[in-house]
Write a protein that holds these residues in place. Structure first.
Motif, PDB file in Angstrom:
ATOM      1  N   ASP A  55       0.831  -1.205   0.000  1.00  0.00           N
ATOM      2  CA  ASP A  55       0.000   0.000   0.000  1.00  0.00           C
ATOM      3  C   ASP A  55       0.865   1.255   0.000  1.00  0.00           C
ATOM      4  OD1 ASP A  55      -2.327  -1.508  -0.008  1.00  0.00           O
ATOM      5  OD2 ASP A  55      -2.580  -1.416   2.167  1.00  0.00           O
ATOM      6  N   ALA A  56       1.923   1.251   0.795  1.00  0.00           N
ATOM      7  CA  ALA A  56       2.807   2.416   0.866  1.00  0.00           C
ATOM      8  C   ALA A  56       3.589   2.575  -0.433  1.00  0.00           C
ATOM      9  CB  ALA A  56       3.758   2.293   2.054  1.00  0.00           C
ATOM     10  N   LEU A  57       4.016   1.485  -1.038  1.00  0.00           N
ATOM     11  CA  LEU A  57       4.709   1.565  -2.325  1.00  0.00           C
ATOM     12  C   LEU A  57       3.805   2.173  -3.388  1.00  0.00           C
ATOM     13  CD1 LEU A  57       6.475  -1.913  -2.270  1.00  0.00           C
ATOM     14  CD2 LEU A  57       7.627   0.313  -2.304  1.00  0.00           C
ATOM     15  N   HIS A  58       2.566   1.734  -3.405  1.00  0.00           N
ATOM     16  CA  HIS A  58       1.611   2.259  -4.378  1.00  0.00           C
ATOM     17  C   HIS A  58       1.325   3.738  -4.118  1.00  0.00           C
ATOM     18  CE1 HIS A  58      -2.595   2.690  -6.043  1.00  0.00           C
ATOM     19  NE2 HIS A  58      -1.857   2.429  -7.102  1.00  0.00           N
ATOM     20  N   ALA A  59       1.107   4.093  -2.865  1.00  0.00           N
ATOM     21  CA  ALA A  59       0.827   5.492  -2.518  1.00  0.00           C
ATOM     22  C   ALA A  59       2.018   6.394  -2.854  1.00  0.00           C
ATOM     23  CB  ALA A  59       0.467   5.604  -1.039  1.00  0.00           C
ATOM     24  N   LEU A  60       3.229   5.892  -2.606  1.00  0.00           N
ATOM     25  CA  LEU A  60       4.426   6.656  -2.936  1.00  0.00           C
ATOM     26  C   LEU A  60       4.512   6.903  -4.444  1.00  0.00           C
ATOM     27  CD1 LEU A  60       7.056   7.943  -1.908  1.00  0.00           C
ATOM     28  CD2 LEU A  60       8.141   5.701  -2.181  1.00  0.00           C
ATOM     29  N   ALA A  61       4.216   5.876  -5.222  1.00  0.00           N
ATOM     30  CA  ALA A  61       4.218   6.031  -6.681  1.00  0.00           C
ATOM     31  C   ALA A  61       3.164   7.041  -7.127  1.00  0.00           C
ATOM     32  CB  ALA A  61       3.977   4.674  -7.347  1.00  0.00           C
ATOM     33  N   MET A  62       1.987   6.999  -6.515  1.00  0.00           N
ATOM     34  CA  MET A  62       0.922   7.949  -6.854  1.00  0.00           C
ATOM     35  C   MET A  62       1.349   9.379  -6.527  1.00  0.00           C
ATOM     36  SD  MET A  62      -2.544   5.837  -5.689  1.00  0.00           S
ATOM     37  CE  MET A  62      -2.968   7.160  -4.625  1.00  0.00           C
ATOM     38  N   ALA A  63       1.977   9.565  -5.382  1.00  0.00           N
ATOM     39  CA  ALA A  63       2.415  10.900  -4.974  1.00  0.00           C
ATOM     40  C   ALA A  63       3.482  11.423  -5.924  1.00  0.00           C
ATOM     41  CB  ALA A  63       2.915  10.886  -3.540  1.00  0.00           C
ATOM     42  N   TYR A  64       4.469  10.562  -6.264  1.00  0.00           N
ATOM     43  CA  TYR A  64       5.498  10.990  -7.211  1.00  0.00           C
ATOM     44  C   TYR A  64       4.891  11.334  -8.569  1.00  0.00           C
ATOM     45  CZ  TYR A  64       9.586   9.867  -4.325  1.00  0.00           C
ATOM     46  OH  TYR A  64      10.557   9.855  -3.355  1.00  0.00           O
ATOM     47  N   ALA A  65       3.925  10.536  -9.019  1.00  0.00           N
ATOM     48  CA  ALA A  65       3.274  10.807 -10.307  1.00  0.00           C
ATOM     49  C   ALA A  65       2.536  12.138 -10.261  1.00  0.00           C
ATOM     50  CB  ALA A  65       2.317   9.668 -10.663  1.00  0.00           C
TER      51      ALA A  65
END
Length: 69
Positions: A55-65
């Motif tokens: 979940d944190a990996l996905h959220a981090l990717a979303m934030a960077y995007a």
């Protein structure tokens, strides 16, 4: 959130150490408020606890995007 309380109500009291889930939830709240730098930091904190936390990996990717837009 912890129960029905937002994280900041209890985390700031120092009642307990924040878990990876708490950091993730905090990051998602920052994301919803369009505070991407804070969201990234919160997700990174979650990943310090568990580097494979999906979940944190996905959220981090979303934030960077969102930052790159």
């Amino acid at each position: 959130m912890r129960g029905n309380e937002p994280y900041w109500r209890w985390a700031s009291k120092g009642e307990m150490e924040m878990t990876k889930e708490d950091h993730y939830n905090r990051g998602m709240e920052f994301y919803a408020e369009d505070k991407m730098d804070e969201a990234v930091k919160a997700c990174q904190k979650a990943l310090e606890e568990d580097s494979n936390y999906p979940d944190a990996l996905h959220a981090l990717a979303m934030a960077y995007a969102s930052i790159d837009r």
